[in-house]
Every structure is written in structure tokens, then in C-alpha cells.
Design a protein around this motif. Structure first.
Motif, mmCIF file in Angstrom:
data_model
loop_
_atom_site.group_PDB
_atom_site.id
_atom_site.type_symbol
_atom_site.label_atom_id
_atom_site.label_comp_id
_atom_site.label_asym_id
_atom_site.label_seq_id
_atom_site.Cartn_x
_atom_site.Cartn_y
_atom_site.Cartn_z
ATOM 1 N N THR A 210 25.026 -78.404 -89.407
ATOM 2 C CA THR A 210 25.745 -77.295 -89.091
ATOM 3 C C THR A 210 26.500 -77.673 -87.500
ATOM 4 O O THR A 210 25.771 -77.991 -86.729
ATOM 5 C CB THR A 210 25.563 -75.851 -89.437
ATOM 6 O OG1 THR A 210 24.682 -75.352 -90.658
ATOM 7 C CG2 THR A 210 26.703 -74.271 -88.863
ATOM 8 N N VAL A 212 28.186 -75.299 -84.732
ATOM 9 C CA VAL A 212 27.493 -73.982 -84.082
ATOM 10 C C VAL A 212 28.459 -73.911 -82.633
ATOM 11 O O VAL A 212 27.922 -74.965 -81.839
ATOM 12 C CB VAL A 212 26.146 -73.495 -84.172
ATOM 13 C CG1 VAL A 212 26.011 -72.101 -83.585
ATOM 14 C CG2 VAL A 212 25.637 -73.486 -85.748
ATOM 15 N N ARG A 213 28.602 -72.824 -82.135
ATOM 16 C CA ARG A 213 29.088 -72.989 -80.975
ATOM 17 C C ARG A 213 28.218 -72.386 -80.134
ATOM 18 O O ARG A 213 27.499 -71.363 -80.261
ATOM 19 C CB ARG A 213 30.979 -72.049 -80.871
ATOM 20 C CG ARG A 213 32.182 -72.225 -81.069
ATOM 21 C CD ARG A 213 32.363 -72.241 -80.568
ATOM 22 N NE ARG A 213 32.833 -73.012 -78.996
ATOM 23 C CZ ARG A 213 34.414 -71.999 -78.399
ATOM 24 N NH1 ARG A 213 34.587 -71.586 -78.980
ATOM 25 N NH2 ARG A 213 33.606 -71.702 -77.398
ATOM 26 N N GLY A 217 27.195 -68.414 -80.811
ATOM 27 C CA GLY A 217 26.551 -68.554 -82.200
ATOM 28 C C GLY A 217 27.995 -68.757 -83.547
ATOM 29 O O GLY A 217 26.767 -68.852 -84.856
ATOM 30 N N VAL A 219 30.161 -70.215 -86.440
ATOM 31 C CA VAL A 219 29.453 -71.547 -87.314
ATOM 32 C C VAL A 219 30.590 -71.612 -87.318
ATOM 33 O O VAL A 219 32.143 -71.115 -87.880
ATOM 34 C CB VAL A 219 29.343 -71.266 -88.186
ATOM 35 C CG1 VAL A 219 29.095 -72.190 -89.150
ATOM 36 C CG2 VAL A 219 27.747 -70.746 -88.244
ATOM 37 N N THR A 222 30.853 -77.078 -91.511
ATOM 38 C CA THR A 222 29.520 -76.751 -92.214
ATOM 39 C C THR A 222 30.063 -78.780 -92.806
ATOM 40 O O THR A 222 30.422 -78.296 -93.851
ATOM 41 C CB THR A 222 28.693 -75.996 -93.079
ATOM 42 O OG1 THR A 222 28.730 -74.717 -93.055
ATOM 43 C CG2 THR A 222 27.577 -76.749 -93.970
#
Length: 265
Positions: A210, A212-213, A217, A219, A222
Motif C-alpha cells: 500500500t 500511503v501519504r 494517511g 491511500v 494498492t
């Protein structure tokens, strides 16, 4: 002499009427007055730092001293910050919100300096709010490896936006198999991140990686990956011992005692 002085002043004003803008970040561009400067795209919620050189093209004695951003059109909740001073550069910023609509926005920019040497010049800053500017992909989704030996998945990260992006690359695996990594992507850049996985048992294992920033947070993407772990010779030998416990040294004494008493009795 007085008419001559007026003529000279008019000549100086005419000469300095076309001072230019030198953009150094997030793009590099030499822009003429009254032109559009397209600084690229940004995702909703991100900020663009627009940095301009104080150089106006006439040397140290005639430099830009301020960069003033006007009203954003359309507004979209976008906030701006102008730059009033700087040694070698003027740093302005454009901040979007998480609900800023996707689209193209424009902002008037005014550069000014010493009024005795430079006339104010105006430009139009253009930028785009879009989604999907940050992407990730795997060079291969399936990797063959061995138990308790590291295998590598190569994750290609691409940042098509005009802002610095901080990402966490998180494999959905136990910490004894693999660990997350933090990566910074410069504007309009790409990087390959090695995700190292050490399988602890044999067989196929499908898992997600994943993106994720780090800031919020969110997403981004994926990725689906599969690792097929084959047992090593050592693992096969160990498995054989575990399958036949009467060969282990710890039980030899028990077998000898049982054999002795069986003979006596």
C-alpha cells in the motif's frame, strides 16, 4: 539641459519596461510580462511553492523585491501567500484544500522592485488540480524465493505533480517478513523502491503493498504481489527430522531404556 534630462529619463523608462520573471521552482522558465506561466498540477489538499528569482535581467542594482499573488479564479477555497522580500529568491505558496474541485485555476502575479529602476510587471500563474498524479507499479507481481532468504519486489513510484510528496510504502506482512519504508518524491520525478521480503515458511504468499501519504494517511494506490517461497536443503532436512523424532539425540536414551527393559522382562 532640462529637455535632455527628460529625454534620458524617458529612454530609461522605455528600456526597463520589459523586465522578465525567472521561475526556478516547481518549473524552470524565463517568462515575459503579460504571459501565462503554467506551473503544473497538484492533488486536492496539497501546496505548491512557487519560487522566483529576484533577478530581473538588469543586474544586482535592479532586482525584484516582492511577488504579490492576487485573487484566485475560480476560488475553490485556494489560499495564497505572497513574498515581500528575499535575498536571491521570492518564495510564494498556493495551498489547496481536500475539497478543492478538480479543474484549472489562474492567479495574477505582480513583481515589483525599486520604482526608480523597475516598473511593476504582471503575469498570470496557471495551475491544475487533479487526481491520480501520484502512481505506483511493480516491475513484476510474482517473485520466486527461498525460505528465510530475502527476495526483492521493485516498486516504481511516479510523481507527476508540482509538489514534494512524502509516501510510506507498506507491505501487508508481519514485521519479521518485511518492513515499511518512507520515500520522498520531488516534483515531476520518479524513483524505484526495493521492498525486501524474507519468507518464513514455504509456499505461495499473496499480499498487498500500500502507498500511503505520510501527511494525511491517504491511500494513494494498492499493489498486489505474490511471493512463492521454496524450501532450502536445510529446511527439507530439518523437516525430515521433525517428521521422524526417533532420530533425535534427545530421545536416544528413552529408546535404549525401553529396549533394555523389554529384553529383561
Amino acid at each position: 539641459m532640462k529637455p535632455l534630462g527628460i529625454v534620458l529619463a524617458l529612454l530609461i523608462i522605455t528600456t526597463l519596461a520589459h523586465a522578465d520573471a525567472f521561475v526556478v521552482d516547481p518549473i524552470v522558465e524565463h517568462a515575459k510580462p503579460n504571459t501565462v506561466i503554467d506551473i503544473g498540477g497538484v492533488s486536492p489538499g496539497e501546496k505548491i511553492e512557487l519560487i522566483l528569482s529576484t533577478d530581473a535581467g538588469y543586474g544586482k542594482n535592479a532586482e525584484w523585491e516582492s511577488a504579490i499573488l492576487g485573487t484566485v479564479s475560480p476560488s475553490g477555497g485556494v489560499r495564497t501567500q505572497s513574498a515581500e522580500s528575499g535575498d536571491d529568491s521570492l518564495i510564494t505558496s498556493i495551498q489547496t484544500t481536500s475539497i478543492t474541485p478538480v479543474g484549472t485555476y489562474t492567479i495574477p502575479l505582480t513583481l515589483s522592485g525599486n520604482p526608480d529602476l523597475l516598473q511593476n510587471e504582471t503575469y498570470t500563474i496557471q495551475f491544475h488540480v487533479a487526481r491520480g498524479l501520484i502512481k505506483g507499479s511493480l516491475s513484476t507481481e510474482n517473485v520466486n524465493g527461498k525460505v528465510n532468504e530475502p527476495s526483492t519486489f521493485s516498486v516504481l513510484l511516479v510523481n507527476d505533480s508540482s509538489t514534494l510528496v512524502s509516501l510510506n510504502v507498506v507491505p501487508a506482512l508481519p514485521s519479521v517478513w518485511s518492513k515499511p519504508q518512507r520515500v520522498q518524491l520531488k516534483p515531476h520525478s520518479f524513483v524505484t523502491v526495493p521492498v525486501i521480503v524474507t519468507p518464513r515458511f514455504a509456499g505461495p504468499k499473496t499480499f498487498d503493498i500500500t502507498l500511503v501519504r505520510n501527511e494525511n494517511g491517504l491511500v494513494i494506490d494498492t499493489l498486489n504481489a505474490t511471493l512463492v517461497a521454496n524450501p532450502t536443503i536445510k529446511d527439507r532436512y530439518s523437516a525430515g527430522l521433525y517428521g521422524f523424532p526417533f532420530f533425535t539425540i534427545s530421545l536416544v536414551a528413552n529408546y535404549v531404556a525401553n529396549a533394555f527393559f523389554s529384553f529383561v522382562l
